[in-house]
Design a protein around this motif. Sequence first.
Motif, mmCIF file in Angstrom:
data_model
loop_
_atom_site.group_PDB
_atom_site.id
_atom_site.type_symbol
_atom_site.label_atom_id
_atom_site.label_comp_id
_atom_site.label_asym_id
_atom_site.label_seq_id
_atom_site.Cartn_x
_atom_site.Cartn_y
_atom_site.Cartn_z
ATOM 1 N N THR A 17 -9.039 24.734 13.755
ATOM 2 C CA THR A 17 -8.543 23.376 13.761
ATOM 3 C C THR A 17 -9.110 22.704 14.995
ATOM 4 O OG1 THR A 17 -6.475 24.095 12.774
ATOM 5 C CG2 THR A 17 -6.488 21.956 13.830
ATOM 6 N N THR A 18 -9.898 21.685 14.784
ATOM 7 C CA THR A 18 -10.466 21.008 15.940
ATOM 8 C C THR A 18 -10.029 19.553 15.950
ATOM 9 O OG1 THR A 18 -12.462 20.251 14.825
ATOM 10 C CG2 THR A 18 -12.509 22.454 15.751
ATOM 11 N N ARG A 19 -10.199 18.949 17.091
ATOM 12 C CA ARG A 19 -9.784 17.552 17.205
ATOM 13 C C ARG A 19 -10.594 16.688 16.246
ATOM 14 N NH1 ARG A 19 -10.925 14.301 21.047
ATOM 15 N NH2 ARG A 19 -11.892 15.937 22.251
ATOM 16 N N GLN A 20 -11.894 16.986 16.154
ATOM 17 C CA GLN A 20 -12.726 16.202 15.251
ATOM 18 C C GLN A 20 -12.280 16.330 13.802
ATOM 19 O OE1 GLN A 20 -13.732 18.141 17.698
ATOM 20 N NE2 GLN A 20 -15.663 17.473 18.603
ATOM 21 N N ARG A 21 -12.053 17.555 13.387
ATOM 22 C CA ARG A 21 -11.641 17.756 12.000
ATOM 23 C C ARG A 21 -10.339 17.050 11.703
ATOM 24 N NH1 ARG A 21 -13.286 24.157 11.203
ATOM 25 N NH2 ARG A 21 -15.495 23.726 10.867
ATOM 26 N N ASP A 22 -9.398 17.184 12.648
ATOM 27 C CA ASP A 22 -8.123 16.520 12.422
ATOM 28 C C ASP A 22 -8.304 15.017 12.350
ATOM 29 O OD1 ASP A 22 -6.826 18.865 12.299
ATOM 30 O OD2 ASP A 22 -5.518 18.529 14.017
ATOM 31 N N LEU A 23 -9.102 14.511 13.244
ATOM 32 C CA LEU A 23 -9.310 13.068 13.293
ATOM 33 C C LEU A 23 -9.934 12.579 11.991
ATOM 34 C CD1 LEU A 23 -9.213 10.459 14.841
ATOM 35 C CD2 LEU A 23 -11.383 11.076 15.928
ATOM 36 N N ILE A 24 -10.976 13.252 11.580
ATOM 37 C CA ILE A 24 -11.658 12.850 10.353
ATOM 38 C C ILE A 24 -10.727 12.949 9.150
ATOM 39 C CG2 ILE A 24 -13.511 13.450 8.755
ATOM 40 C CD1 ILE A 24 -15.094 14.424 11.263
ATOM 41 N N ALA A 25 -10.033 14.069 9.063
ATOM 42 C CA ALA A 25 -9.133 14.254 7.924
ATOM 43 C C ALA A 25 -8.042 13.183 7.920
ATOM 44 C CB ALA A 25 -8.496 15.638 7.983
ATOM 45 N N GLN A 26 -7.522 12.934 9.099
ATOM 46 C CA GLN A 26 -6.444 11.964 9.206
ATOM 47 C C GLN A 26 -6.911 10.574 8.763
ATOM 48 O OE1 GLN A 26 -4.240 12.910 12.610
ATOM 49 N NE2 GLN A 26 -2.470 12.356 11.366
ATOM 50 N N LYS A 27 -8.034 10.182 9.305
ATOM 51 C CA LYS A 27 -8.572 8.871 8.937
ATOM 52 C C LYS A 27 -8.856 8.818 7.439
ATOM 53 C CE LYS A 27 -8.939 6.793 12.968
ATOM 54 N NZ LYS A 27 -8.138 5.573 13.247
ATOM 55 N N PHE A 28 -9.354 9.930 6.955
ATOM 56 C CA PHE A 28 -9.678 9.976 5.534
ATOM 57 C C PHE A 28 -8.428 9.810 4.679
ATOM 58 C CE2 PHE A 28 -10.158 12.642 1.674
ATOM 59 C CZ PHE A 28 -11.024 11.800 1.003
ATOM 60 N N PHE A 29 -7.406 10.585 4.990
ATOM 61 C CA PHE A 29 -6.180 10.494 4.204
ATOM 62 C C PHE A 29 -5.544 9.118 4.333
ATOM 63 C CE2 PHE A 29 -5.795 15.280 5.036
ATOM 64 C CZ PHE A 29 -6.472 15.572 3.861
ATOM 65 N N ALA A 30 -5.573 8.610 5.562
ATOM 66 C CA ALA A 30 -4.944 7.319 5.801
ATOM 67 C C ALA A 30 -5.671 6.199 5.068
ATOM 68 C CB ALA A 30 -4.913 7.033 7.304
ATOM 69 N N GLU A 86 0.868 -1.167 0.000
ATOM 70 C CA GLU A 86 0.000 0.000 0.000
ATOM 71 C C GLU A 86 0.905 1.217 0.000
ATOM 72 O OE1 GLU A 86 -3.374 0.643 0.293
ATOM 73 O OE2 GLU A 86 -3.716 -1.450 -0.230
ATOM 74 N N SER A 87 1.002 1.895 -1.091
ATOM 75 C CA SER A 87 1.916 3.023 -1.127
ATOM 76 C C SER A 87 1.489 4.023 -0.067
ATOM 77 C CB SER A 87 1.893 3.668 -2.505
ATOM 78 O OG SER A 87 0.622 4.185 -2.752
ATOM 79 N N GLU A 88 2.414 4.374 0.783
ATOM 80 C CA GLU A 88 2.093 5.266 1.876
ATOM 81 C C GLU A 88 1.734 6.660 1.385
ATOM 82 O OE1 GLU A 88 1.296 5.351 4.984
ATOM 83 O OE2 GLU A 88 1.235 3.188 4.660
ATOM 84 N N VAL A 89 0.636 7.147 1.877
ATOM 85 C CA VAL A 89 0.213 8.478 1.498
ATOM 86 C C VAL A 89 0.915 9.477 2.406
ATOM 87 C CG1 VAL A 89 -1.779 9.935 1.131
ATOM 88 C CG2 VAL A 89 -2.011 7.464 1.002
ATOM 89 N N ASP A 90 1.167 10.624 1.875
ATOM 90 C CA ASP A 90 1.816 11.645 2.669
ATOM 91 C C ASP A 90 0.774 12.357 3.524
ATOM 92 O OD1 ASP A 90 3.321 13.621 3.754
ATOM 93 O OD2 ASP A 90 3.402 14.827 1.920
ATOM 94 N N VAL A 91 0.328 11.677 4.544
ATOM 95 C CA VAL A 91 -0.736 12.207 5.400
ATOM 96 C C VAL A 91 -0.361 13.565 5.974
ATOM 97 C CG1 VAL A 91 -2.105 11.830 7.468
ATOM 98 C CG2 VAL A 91 -1.549 9.908 5.972
ATOM 99 N N ASP A 92 0.863 13.666 6.434
ATOM 100 C CA ASP A 92 1.278 14.929 7.038
ATOM 101 C C ASP A 92 1.181 16.089 6.063
ATOM 102 O OD1 ASP A 92 1.763 13.635 9.388
ATOM 103 O OD2 ASP A 92 3.902 13.318 8.973
ATOM 104 N N GLY A 93 1.650 15.841 4.861
ATOM 105 C CA GLY A 93 1.585 16.904 3.871
ATOM 106 C C GLY A 93 0.157 17.334 3.602
ATOM 107 N N LEU A 94 -0.724 16.357 3.524
ATOM 108 C CA LEU A 94 -2.125 16.666 3.266
ATOM 109 C C LEU A 94 -2.734 17.405 4.445
ATOM 110 C CD1 LEU A 94 -3.085 13.290 1.591
ATOM 111 C CD2 LEU A 94 -2.900 15.517 0.492
ATOM 112 N N MET A 95 -2.364 16.962 5.643
ATOM 113 C CA MET A 95 -2.880 17.647 6.830
ATOM 114 C C MET A 95 -2.410 19.096 6.819
ATOM 115 S SD MET A 95 -4.821 15.662 8.525
ATOM 116 C CE MET A 95 -4.991 16.442 10.139
ATOM 117 N N ASP A 96 -1.184 19.299 6.409
ATOM 118 C CA ASP A 96 -0.674 20.660 6.332
ATOM 119 C C ASP A 96 -1.524 21.503 5.388
ATOM 120 O OD1 ASP A 96 1.298 20.138 8.100
ATOM 121 O OD2 ASP A 96 2.922 20.021 6.624
#
Lengths: 163, 163
Positions: free
Chosen positions: B26-39, B3-13
């Motif tokens: 920036t909220t915990r929920q948004r970060d969580l959702i975005a993170q899970k989504f990118f991952a 599974e080619s690793e996605v650059d989650v950090d870059g996307l989060m940025d």
Amino acid sequence: MQESEVDVDGLMDQFHAYLAKNQLKTTRQRDLIAQKFFAANGHISIEELLALTREESPRIGYATVYRTLKLLTECGLAAHRRFGDGQTMYETAGDTEHHDHLICVECGYVLEFQNHDIEREQERVARSFGFNLVRHRLELYGMCPKARGIKGGSCPNDDQQES
Amino acid sequence: MQESEVDVDGLMDQFHAYLAKNQLKTTRQRDLIAQKFFAANGHISIEELLALTREESPRIGYATVYRTLKLLTECGLAAHRRFGDGQTMYETAGDTEHHDHLICVECGYVLEFQNHDIEREQERVARSFGFNLVRHRLELYGMCPKARGIKGGSCPNDDQQES
DNA sequence: CTTTATGCAAATATTTTGCAGGCGC
DNA sequence: GCGCCTGCAAAATATTTGCATAAAG
């Protein structure tokens, strides 16, 4: 207009063949809906399709359109699709005409095109991974000439989702 | 897994940059959702995403997921999409990682690739229509080597939408 | 004639919104 | 603290389904 003409008759034949094979009936409504759909050259929403069919047969309801579109989807002649945030659109998906999409991000205008070089490359890529290519979908998003020129002015169709 | 690793950090940025630029928080929920989504590597439905985020934060509701996904869509990091007749799926669409998809129609396995020749051609096509290309999406559907070899046998992952 | 399709309306499913309290800045 | 966010539930949309009647084969 370089709207590539669709082979409506051929598509209708395919549709009828599918109906026959599955012991489904050919009805005036189905024919009308399918015809309007094919003639729409591949991009239409349920609403628009309903409106078009109602011009000739005012009693047709959503259910019939949905059901017919489902049939068309099952036999591979239609496929739904969502461009941007708008409503669900259906597009023709027969092998006969394979087109890709060029979509304006400003005004949502959708242009169809074909490019054999790209298709050839796609084949090569798929093969290089050991895949046997069946079909593909390519969408290019950009700004159309009108949108660029006038920048916020008049695009081919302005009914858009710029949030 | 390759599974080619996605650059989650870059996307989060990018996401954070968008929030900041628009004076959104920036909220915990948004970060969580975005993170899970990118991952999720780019293909996930609202339901799945909600389930994933609820694993870590059970009070999150549909509304927040929808709203966050709308934000991600607005800043170009997500886009919705419907494969077949099923539910609406969202996929990543960041410029940082520009990969296209090669999808096995047998087993649904998704492989990512890049091909500069194709990209170059796309530019040319867009320009030939007067468009200014912003981004694109290319999906190749075919049968993967394993599926072809065993033909109905064991693909990398079997959970598919053959209508 | 028999079987399937239609049209309508009601049922579901999906997505959006309003609002009171909570949290980031 | 101020203003944006969240979670909940209700509202608005979109899509599907049940049923009596109409049409196709």
